[in-house]
Design an enzyme around this catalytic site. Sequence first.
Site, short mmCIF file in Angstrom:
data_model
loop_
_atom_site.label_atom_id
_atom_site.label_comp_id
_atom_site.label_asym_id
_atom_site.label_seq_id
_atom_site.Cartn_x
_atom_site.Cartn_y
_atom_site.Cartn_z
N GLN A 85 -5.61 -8.91 -2.32
CA GLN A 85 -5.60 -7.94 -1.23
C GLN A 85 -7.02 -7.56 -0.79
O GLN A 85 -7.23 -7.15 0.34
CB GLN A 85 -4.85 -6.66 -1.64
CG GLN A 85 -3.36 -6.82 -1.80
CD GLN A 85 -2.97 -7.07 -3.24
OE1 GLN A 85 -3.72 -7.73 -3.97
NE2 GLN A 85 -1.83 -6.58 -3.66
N GLY A 104 0.86 -1.18 0.00
CA GLY A 104 0.00 0.00 0.00
C GLY A 104 0.90 1.23 0.00
O GLY A 104 1.86 1.32 0.78
N ALA A 105 0.56 2.18 -0.89
CA ALA A 105 1.48 3.28 -1.15
C ALA A 105 1.93 4.05 0.12
O ALA A 105 3.13 4.22 0.35
CB ALA A 105 0.86 4.22 -2.17
N ASP A 138 -1.67 4.44 -6.23
CA ASP A 138 -0.24 4.38 -5.91
C ASP A 138 0.49 5.60 -6.43
O ASP A 138 1.58 5.94 -5.96
CB ASP A 138 0.36 3.10 -6.47
CG ASP A 138 -0.27 1.92 -5.76
OD1 ASP A 138 -1.40 1.54 -6.14
OD2 ASP A 138 0.32 1.41 -4.81
N ARG A 179 10.20 -1.07 -4.72
CA ARG A 179 9.01 -1.20 -5.57
C ARG A 179 8.88 0.10 -6.37
O ARG A 179 9.03 1.18 -5.81
CB ARG A 179 7.74 -1.46 -4.73
CG ARG A 179 7.76 -2.83 -4.04
CD ARG A 179 6.42 -3.17 -3.45
NE ARG A 179 5.44 -3.50 -4.48
CZ ARG A 179 4.14 -3.64 -4.25
NH1 ARG A 179 3.66 -3.46 -3.03
NH2 ARG A 179 3.30 -3.94 -5.22
O1 MRU Z 1 0.62 -4.01 -4.55
P1 MRU Z 1 -0.01 -3.28 -3.40
O2 MRU Z 1 -0.83 -4.16 -2.51
O3 MRU Z 1 0.99 -2.45 -2.64
O4 MRU Z 1 -0.99 -2.28 -4.12
C1 MRU Z 1 -1.77 -1.41 -3.36
C2 MRU Z 1 -2.82 -0.73 -4.13
O5 MRU Z 1 -2.89 -0.76 -5.33
C3 MRU Z 1 -3.72 0.10 -3.34
O6 MRU Z 1 -5.02 0.09 -3.82
C4 MRU Z 1 -3.10 1.50 -3.41
O7 MRU Z 1 -1.77 1.43 -2.93
C5 MRU Z 1 -3.71 2.45 -2.60
S1 MRU Z 1 -3.09 2.29 -0.98
C6 MRU Z 1 -3.88 3.41 -0.01
#
Ligand code: MRU
Length: 364
Positions: free
Chosen positions: A201, A54-55, A242, A90
Amino acid sequence: MKIDGKPYRTIWPSSDGRAVEVIDQTALPHRFAIRRIEGLEDAFTAIRTMVVRGAPLIGATAAYGLALALKHDPSDAGADSAYRRLAAARPTAVNLRHALDDVRAHIARLPAGERARAAFARAAAICDEDVENCRLIGEAGLPLIEEIYHAKNRPVNILTHCNAGWLATVDWGTATAPIYMAHDRGVPVHVLVDETRPRNQGAALTAFELGQHGVPHHIVVDNAGGHLMQHGRVDLVIVGADRVTARGDAANKIGTYLKALAARANDVPFYVAVPQTTIDWTIEDGVRDIEIEERDAAEVTHILGRLDNGEIARVAIGAPGSPALNPAFDVTPAGLIAGLITDRGVCAASRDGLLGLFPERKAA
Ligand code: MRU
């Protein structure tokens, strides 16, 4: 937010002050486990392997990772090398770069002996700012849900994709903040949780946290969204992102773009909820300029789950020998987005819309 009634953030300094601790998101929803991050490599691995994800949480973890690295080597060269290592963990979430830039700028002029302590304090502040930003996103998005409730006088059906919940941030979540706020204030909501293949997720994390908070929800397969929208069973889509470009294009978990297309075809408002740390003011065209992470094909060909006997197992689901592609994110063009829900309020997904909320960026 709470797990089994106990309040948690997703990341916190350890009680001995020598490390940070995080909720291990690879173990959820089957097992609640806490992992200790003691140095640069632990932080890198936690981000890369999605122990944290998550970002905003990726950014917060990287900030602490840089602080931990400075304990061992506080020189300029040490800071630069730790920065580069963490930035490569990432590629898509811009919060990672923003948090690292923030900590590095904060310590740049300090003597080496003071750097680690200052970086640790700045990382803690980044976490606090994220909590406040997400709370403000909740306040900004709540009226969108209330308006639908008052018009329809029944629970508001909100579809979301991936996990943009509190597990993806430090607390509250982005897409979920208005949902939690509505629920807490007595506005009835029902969340349609996209399972979000390949890593699920939605099914594993969003459903877990909604369940812990008592928010009514159903998990749906990723392909159900269009059908549910056609039949009036989705009032609103709220997703996270993200990275959002200066003109409002939004990169988010793979499959988000398809939901935006279905929403447009069915006149369902599609909103993207982001803190300001997710806006990348340096780029305009998200499809062209956002690097999309390609992950291991095994995430597509195999799946992790709990057997009926309670054992956690990884099983193959693909035809043996068939290769797989695994782009982890896609970009939803601004034209498909009804609005951006930010910590400064809701705006059009456009350069003018964003600059209206962030006028200090006009000169940039
Ligand atoms: O690969 P991830 O689980 O890190 O991807 C996360 C997402 O795409 C979320 O929807 C996005 O980061 C928003 S987090 C508030």
